[in-house]
Design an enzyme around this catalytic site. Structure first.
Site: not given
Length: 155
Positions: A66-69
């Site tokens: 769940l990569p996020h930025a």
């Protein structure tokens, strides 16, 4: 969740993701966001995602990355989804093993509220095995995007 565009769309979904590692998977999904005009500067966005991943790995139980930025390179809050080819999971740092699904959340730099709203909505759904199974068995990108829009966004 976003007024300008749906959170995701079929062109933001890869149902046959083949990636060497999490950086490769993230780049492939981020490229989809850039190609769709949702990310204006691919390298800037990737640097922001990498910086976030360096703080803490975003692998969650159930085979999820769940990569996020939040990033100045993001034009509209978006979600790119990759379903990793069977048997080729990507190590995302989760305690239960590699990720079969990768959900890349991209939010504008000033979109903290919306970013957290999307993250929370996804987290609430991802704890349920039937939801994860529906993403893993969706027949194509359009069906997978439709599941996300219906189940996460209520559309």
């Amino acid at each position: 969740m976003t007024d300008d565009a749906d959170l995701t769309a079929p062109e933001l979904v890869d149902v046959d993701l083949r990636a060497a590692d999490r950086a490769d998977a993230t780049r492939q999904l981020a490229r989809r966001l850039a190609d769709a005009g949702r990310v204006s500067d691919l390298e800037r966005f990737l640097a922001d995602v990498t910086a976030r991943e360096e703080q803490m790995a975003t692998g969650v139980p159930g085979g999820i990355g769940l990569p996020h930025a939040r990033s100045s390179a993001v034009t509209v809050t978006s979600l790119a989804v990759g379903r990793v080819v069977s048997g080729e999971g990507v190590d995302w740092g989760a305690p239960d093993g590699p990720a079969n699904l990768v959900l890349l959340i991209a939010a504008p730099a000033d979109g903290e509220g919306e970013h957290l709203q999307v993250l929370a909505a996804l987290a609430r759904k991802l704890v349920h095995a039937p939801f994860r199974a529906s993403l893993l068995t969706a027949p194509d990108a359009a069906a997978l995007a439709g599941i996300v829009l219906r189940e996460v966004c209520g559309r």
